[in-house]
Design a protein around this motif. Structure first.
Motif, PDB file in Angstrom:
ATOM      1  N   VAL A  50      -2.232   0.771   1.252  1.00 55.00           N
ATOM      2  CA  VAL A  50      -1.116   0.855   2.196  1.00 55.00           C
ATOM      3  C   VAL A  50      -1.065  -0.420   3.023  1.00 55.00           C
ATOM      4  CG1 VAL A  50      -0.167   2.145   4.146  1.00 55.00           C
ATOM      5  CG2 VAL A  50      -1.344   3.364   2.298  1.00 55.00           C
ATOM      6  N   ALA A  51       0.112  -0.959   3.191  1.00 52.61           N
ATOM      7  CA  ALA A  51       0.274  -2.143   4.036  1.00 52.61           C
ATOM      8  C   ALA A  51      -0.141  -1.814   5.463  1.00 52.61           C
ATOM      9  CB  ALA A  51       1.715  -2.623   3.987  1.00 52.61           C
ATOM     10  N   GLN A  52      -0.776  -2.769   6.134  1.00 48.80           N
ATOM     11  CA  GLN A  52      -1.235  -2.543   7.504  1.00 48.80           C
ATOM     12  C   GLN A  52      -0.050  -2.269   8.430  1.00 48.80           C
ATOM     13  OE1 GLN A  52      -4.245  -2.312   8.679  1.00 48.80           O
ATOM     14  NE2 GLN A  52      -5.628  -3.321   7.241  1.00 48.80           N
ATOM     15  N   GLY A  53      -0.253  -1.363   9.365  1.00 48.24           N
ATOM     16  CA  GLY A  53       0.777  -1.024  10.341  1.00 48.24           C
ATOM     17  C   GLY A  53       0.177  -0.173  11.439  1.00 48.24           C
ATOM     18  N   ARG A  54       1.012   0.377  12.294  1.00 48.60           N
ATOM     19  CA  ARG A  54       0.501   1.183  13.402  1.00 48.60           C
ATOM     20  C   ARG A  54      -0.055   2.514  12.922  1.00 48.60           C
ATOM     21  NH1 ARG A  54       5.489   1.093  17.492  1.00 48.60           N
ATOM     22  NH2 ARG A  54       6.562   1.219  15.485  1.00 48.60           N
ATOM     23  N   ASP A  55       0.527   3.066  11.843  1.00 48.16           N
ATOM     24  CA  ASP A  55       0.029   4.327  11.307  1.00 48.16           C
ATOM     25  C   ASP A  55      -1.196   4.074  10.434  1.00 48.16           C
ATOM     26  OD1 ASP A  55       2.119   5.620  12.529  1.00 48.16           O
ATOM     27  OD2 ASP A  55       3.413   5.509  10.745  1.00 48.16           O
ATOM     28  N   SER A  56      -2.065   5.093  10.365  1.00 48.36           N
ATOM     29  CA  SER A  56      -3.223   4.978   9.488  1.00 48.36           C
ATOM     30  C   SER A  56      -2.790   5.153   8.044  1.00 48.36           C
ATOM     31  CB  SER A  56      -4.253   6.044   9.841  1.00 48.36           C
ATOM     32  OG  SER A  56      -3.776   7.329   9.488  1.00 48.36           O
ATOM     33  N   PRO A  57      -3.588   4.688   7.076  1.00 51.95           N
ATOM     34  CA  PRO A  57      -3.239   4.898   5.665  1.00 51.95           C
ATOM     35  C   PRO A  57      -3.034   6.375   5.333  1.00 51.95           C
ATOM     36  CG  PRO A  57      -5.011   3.297   5.857  1.00 51.95           C
ATOM     37  CD  PRO A  57      -4.801   3.854   7.221  1.00 51.95           C
ATOM     38  N   SER A  58      -3.845   7.239   5.916  1.00 51.88           N
ATOM     39  CA  SER A  58      -3.694   8.674   5.641  1.00 51.88           C
ATOM     40  C   SER A  58      -2.330   9.186   6.091  1.00 51.88           C
ATOM     41  CB  SER A  58      -4.796   9.471   6.344  1.00 51.88           C
ATOM     42  OG  SER A  58      -6.057   9.199   5.784  1.00 51.88           O
ATOM     43  N   ASP A  59      -1.895   8.720   7.258  1.00 55.80           N
ATOM     44  CA  ASP A  59      -0.587   9.169   7.760  1.00 55.80           C
ATOM     45  C   ASP A  59       0.534   8.794   6.805  1.00 55.80           C
ATOM     46  OD1 ASP A  59      -1.770  10.234  10.012  1.00 55.80           O
ATOM     47  OD2 ASP A  59      -1.423   8.430  11.239  1.00 55.80           O
ATOM     48  N   VAL A  60       0.429   7.643   6.188  1.00 50.18           N
ATOM     49  CA  VAL A  60       1.482   7.182   5.285  1.00 50.18           C
ATOM     50  C   VAL A  60       1.472   7.970   3.981  1.00 50.18           C
ATOM     51  CG1 VAL A  60       2.297   5.205   3.944  1.00 50.18           C
ATOM     52  CG2 VAL A  60       1.464   4.884   6.290  1.00 50.18           C
ATOM     53  N   VAL A  61       0.287   8.311   3.486  1.00 53.55           N
ATOM     54  CA  VAL A  61       0.165   8.896   2.151  1.00 53.55           C
ATOM     55  C   VAL A  61       0.257  10.418   2.172  1.00 53.55           C
ATOM     56  CG1 VAL A  61      -1.417   9.116   0.175  1.00 53.55           C
ATOM     57  CG2 VAL A  61      -1.182   6.922   1.349  1.00 53.55           C
ATOM     58  N   GLU A  62      -0.144  11.026   3.262  1.00 55.73           N
ATOM     59  CA  GLU A  62      -0.327  12.478   3.321  1.00 55.73           C
ATOM     60  C   GLU A  62       0.848  13.268   2.749  1.00 55.73           C
ATOM     61  OE1 GLU A  62      -2.264  15.783   3.630  1.00 55.73           O
ATOM     62  OE2 GLU A  62      -3.201  14.053   4.617  1.00 55.73           O
ATOM     63  N   ASP A  99       3.474   7.662  -9.526  1.00 56.25           N
ATOM     64  CA  ASP A  99       4.895   7.277  -9.556  1.00 56.25           C
ATOM     65  C   ASP A  99       5.570   7.613  -8.226  1.00 56.25           C
ATOM     66  OD1 ASP A  99       7.269   6.370 -11.106  1.00 56.25           O
ATOM     67  OD2 ASP A  99       7.907   8.434 -10.699  1.00 56.25           O
ATOM     68  N   ALA A 100       5.229   8.775  -7.657  1.00 53.53           N
ATOM     69  CA  ALA A 100       5.885   9.210  -6.416  1.00 53.53           C
ATOM     70  C   ALA A 100       5.397   8.425  -5.218  1.00 53.53           C
ATOM     71  CB  ALA A 100       5.654  10.711  -6.206  1.00 53.53           C
ATOM     72  N   VAL A 101       4.112   8.267  -5.113  1.00 54.43           N
ATOM     73  CA  VAL A 101       3.575   7.657  -3.896  1.00 54.43           C
ATOM     74  C   VAL A 101       3.935   6.178  -3.817  1.00 54.43           C
ATOM     75  CG1 VAL A 101       1.274   6.960  -4.743  1.00 54.43           C
ATOM     76  CG2 VAL A 101       1.558   7.691  -2.360  1.00 54.43           C
ATOM     77  N   THR A 102       4.054   5.505  -4.943  1.00 57.67           N
ATOM     78  CA  THR A 102       4.370   4.076  -4.904  1.00 57.67           C
ATOM     79  C   THR A 102       5.823   3.815  -4.511  1.00 57.67           C
ATOM     80  OG1 THR A 102       4.735   4.152  -7.306  1.00 57.67           O
ATOM     81  CG2 THR A 102       2.599   3.335  -6.536  1.00 57.67           C
ATOM     82  N   LYS A 103       6.623   4.885  -4.428  1.00 57.52           N
ATOM     83  CA  LYS A 103       8.004   4.723  -3.960  1.00 57.52           C
ATOM     84  C   LYS A 103       8.095   4.760  -2.437  1.00 57.52           C
ATOM     85  CE  LYS A 103      10.526   6.539  -7.972  1.00 57.52           C
ATOM     86  NZ  LYS A 103       9.462   6.626  -8.944  1.00 57.52           N
ATOM     87  N   LYS A 104       6.994   5.131  -1.789  1.00 59.33           N
ATOM     88  CA  LYS A 104       7.015   5.236  -0.330  1.00 59.33           C
ATOM     89  C   LYS A 104       6.917   3.855   0.302  1.00 59.33           C
ATOM     90  CE  LYS A 104       4.889   8.468   1.856  1.00 59.33           C
ATOM     91  NZ  LYS A 104       6.037   9.195   2.390  1.00 59.33           N
ATOM     92  N   ASP A 105       7.578   3.734   1.456  1.00 59.26           N
ATOM     93  CA  ASP A 105       7.469   2.495   2.217  1.00 59.26           C
ATOM     94  C   ASP A 105       6.000   2.238   2.563  1.00 59.26           C
ATOM     95  OD1 ASP A 105      10.161   2.154   2.116  1.00 59.26           O
ATOM     96  OD2 ASP A 105      10.541   2.972   4.133  1.00 59.26           O
ATOM     97  N   ARG A 106       5.619   0.995   2.522  1.00 58.79           N
ATOM     98  CA  ARG A 106       4.294   0.478   2.884  1.00 58.79           C
ATOM     99  C   ARG A 106       3.206   0.773   1.852  1.00 58.79           C
ATOM    100  NH1 ARG A 106       2.612   2.501   8.443  1.00 58.79           N
ATOM    101  NH2 ARG A 106       0.774   1.266   7.936  1.00 58.79           N
TER     102      ARG A 106
END
Length: 525
Positions: A50-62, A99-106
């Motif tokens: 996950v690209a670095q940002g304010r949210d944790s990687p878990s928050d982005v992927v969950e 396939d699904a997760v790689t469509k998410k931002d970051r």
């Protein structure tokens, strides 16, 4: 007694070490594993970056994780998570998630948590015929380091064929000195007869992974002090001079696959000189099968090595005793020999076990910055118990993977202890050869693992060091349990598992000359 025969009736100074605990360094920068996660392959997991940002990687992927999967690990520094699927999940389910997760931002990537294996099996064609490097797990250590040319291993022995195709890459540009013939070339005089030093060199430092012959334990820089002639014999003076020379060349490890002649002050002073100048002196226990270790291995300055058969029992020829500190494979060890003898051969003896330890020491120094005392402790602390008594294996069979892979002072292994130590220093002066100072040192720990007593005296005098343990009787030149009396004023005594039933008695004695000194006592828990 002092030199004039009068009893030691001088003042007595009482020392108690002040608190100066040096806790072993903890592992730094290593993330701890997620609880419940087993080591080893994890073929059911997908790693999502996950690209670095304010949210944790878990928050982005969950939100993209299906109900039958879960996030089991997160690394915020590298910004990825591990998503575990049940073992019976189909490959299609994992592919759909990717396939699904790689469509998410970051989300930068999603991939299998692939299994990696150690890859280095050296391409030396006769490695498969060897067993000694494998027995001490050198092939595992090589995945971390093959050794370093900045580490120097000196072989004091017969001449060595330093232009051997499997040695020349590791021999220094100035390969050594010939003390037997007193010239600058340590090359064998008779290649068919003088092969011992070539074999020892090949065990410790034959070039590894060079597509040629056998694999040595470490790719350290080799130098050879030729002190034994083509008959395999040499004088105390030649050997002592070679040891001194090796120390002056900056050798980190000095290999002594030789013995006999009993105790001599000249040899004792040589190994003391080398030790005081930072070298670890590794020596063969001897080959007559007796229950006492031969000299020079029996000097306290030397790390004595016994020999094992391939099944890790004590070799029938190996001497043993309380002085043994490590064991290593010594029977039918395949390594370089002179080209006149066929370039490679199997030999047996504590002479072969000793360079195995020297080679492992070279690997350890390539990985860790250690003094010779720390290196000696580390090799013992990371040795493997092969089920022999301590007088036969010392701390155990030397292990290269442990020596390279275990942080020194971490507390793992036999003699490493907790890494705690405490140090005290006393300063004094002696006025003449009739003068001495006696000290009584009170122990800081119950059952200390080791104590090191060091004397740093004037360069133009000869001060000596004597120690008694388990008694209240003052130490003296005529009454001591341990002594260090080189021809200068730099002395050191190391005692493993000292008797702490009474305070330790220390005597600083002027053999000749006068001046100031520092006495340092380091006690290890």
């Amino acid at each position: 007694m002092s030199e004039d025969g009068t009893p030691h009736m001088k003042r007595r100074r009482f020392l108690q070490a002040t608190s100066a605990l040096g806790l072993a360094g903890a592992f730094g920068g290593v993330a701890s594993a997620t609880p419940g996660r087993n080591p080893g392959p994890k073929e059911d997991e997908i790693l999502v970056g996950v690209a670095q940002g304010r949210d944790s990687p878990s928050d982005v992927v969950e939100s993209a994780v299906p109900g039958n999967a879960r996030i089991v690990h997160e690394n915020k520094t590298l910004s990825y998570v591990a998503v575990q699927f049940p073992s019976d999940a189909s490959e299609t389910a994992r592919e759909n998630f990717i396939d699904a997760v790689t469509k998410k931002d970051r989300v930068k990537y999603a991939e299998q948590n692939a299994t990696h294996q150690t890859l280095l099996t050296p391409n030396d064609p006769r490695f498969g015929d060897q067993y000694a490097p494998q027995q001490v797990n050198a092939d595992t250590a090589w995945d971390t380091t093959l050794g370093s040319s900045s580490v120097t291993v000196a072989v004091v022995d017969t001449g060595a064929q330093y232009d051997h195709p499997d040695l020349s890459g590791n021999f220094a540009s100035n390969p050594g000195y010939d003390f037997a013939d007193d010239d600058s070339d340590p090359y064998p005089d008779v290649l068919s007869d003088e092969y011992h030093g070539t074999h020892v060199s090949g065990i410790a430092g034959g070039v590894t992974d060079n597509g040629t012959g056998t694999a040595g334990i470490s790719d350290s820089s080799l130098i050879n002090g030729r002190a034994l002639d083509e008959s395999g014999s040499g004088s105390t003076a030649d050997i002592a001079d070679a040891i001194e020379w090796a120390a002056d060349q900056g050798a980190d490890v000095i290999n002594l696959s030789l013995g006999g002649g009993g105790y001599t002050s000249t040899m004792k002073n040589a190994v003391s000189y080398a030790t005081n100048n930072g070298a670890l002196v590794v020596a063969a226990a001897g080959n007559d099968g007796s229950s006492s270790v031969s000299y020079p291995a029996a000097y306290s300055e030397c790390l004595a090595v016994s020999a094992l058969d391939p099944d890790e029992t004590l070799a029938s020829y190996s001497q043993y005793g309380d002085s043994v500190e490590l064991a290593a494979p010594g029977t039918n060890v395949l390594a370089t020999t002179t080209e006149a003898r066929g370039s490679y051969e199997q030999l047996s003896g504590t002479s072969m076990a000793t360079p195995v330890v020297s080679g492992v020491a070279g690997l350890a120094l390539a990985q860790w910055d250690l003094t010779n005392t720390e290196l000696r402790d580390h090799l013992k602390a990371t040795a493997v118990d092969v089920g022999l008594s301590s007088d036969k294996q010392g701390s155990g069979r030397v292990d290269a993977a442990n020596a390279v892979g275990t942080e020194p002072g971490s507390g793992d292994g036999g003699d490493g202890g907790s890494g705690d130590s405490t140090t005290t220093t006393a300063s004094g002066s002696l006025s003449s050869s009739y003068d001495y100072d006696d000290y009584s040192y009170s122990w800081s720990y119950s059952g200390p693992s080791k104590v090191v007593v060091e004397l740093d005296g004037p360069s133009d005098a000869d001060f000596d060091l004597y120690v008694n343990t388990g008694t209240t009787t003052n130490a003296s030149p005529s009454n001591y349990d341990y002594a260090s009396y080189t021809t200068d004023s730099q002395e050191s005594i190391t005692i493993d598992n000292p008797d702490d039933s009474t305070a330790m008695q220390v005597d600083v004695d002027s053999y000749s000359g006068s001046g100031s000194y520092d006495l340092t006592i380091t006690e290890y828990k």
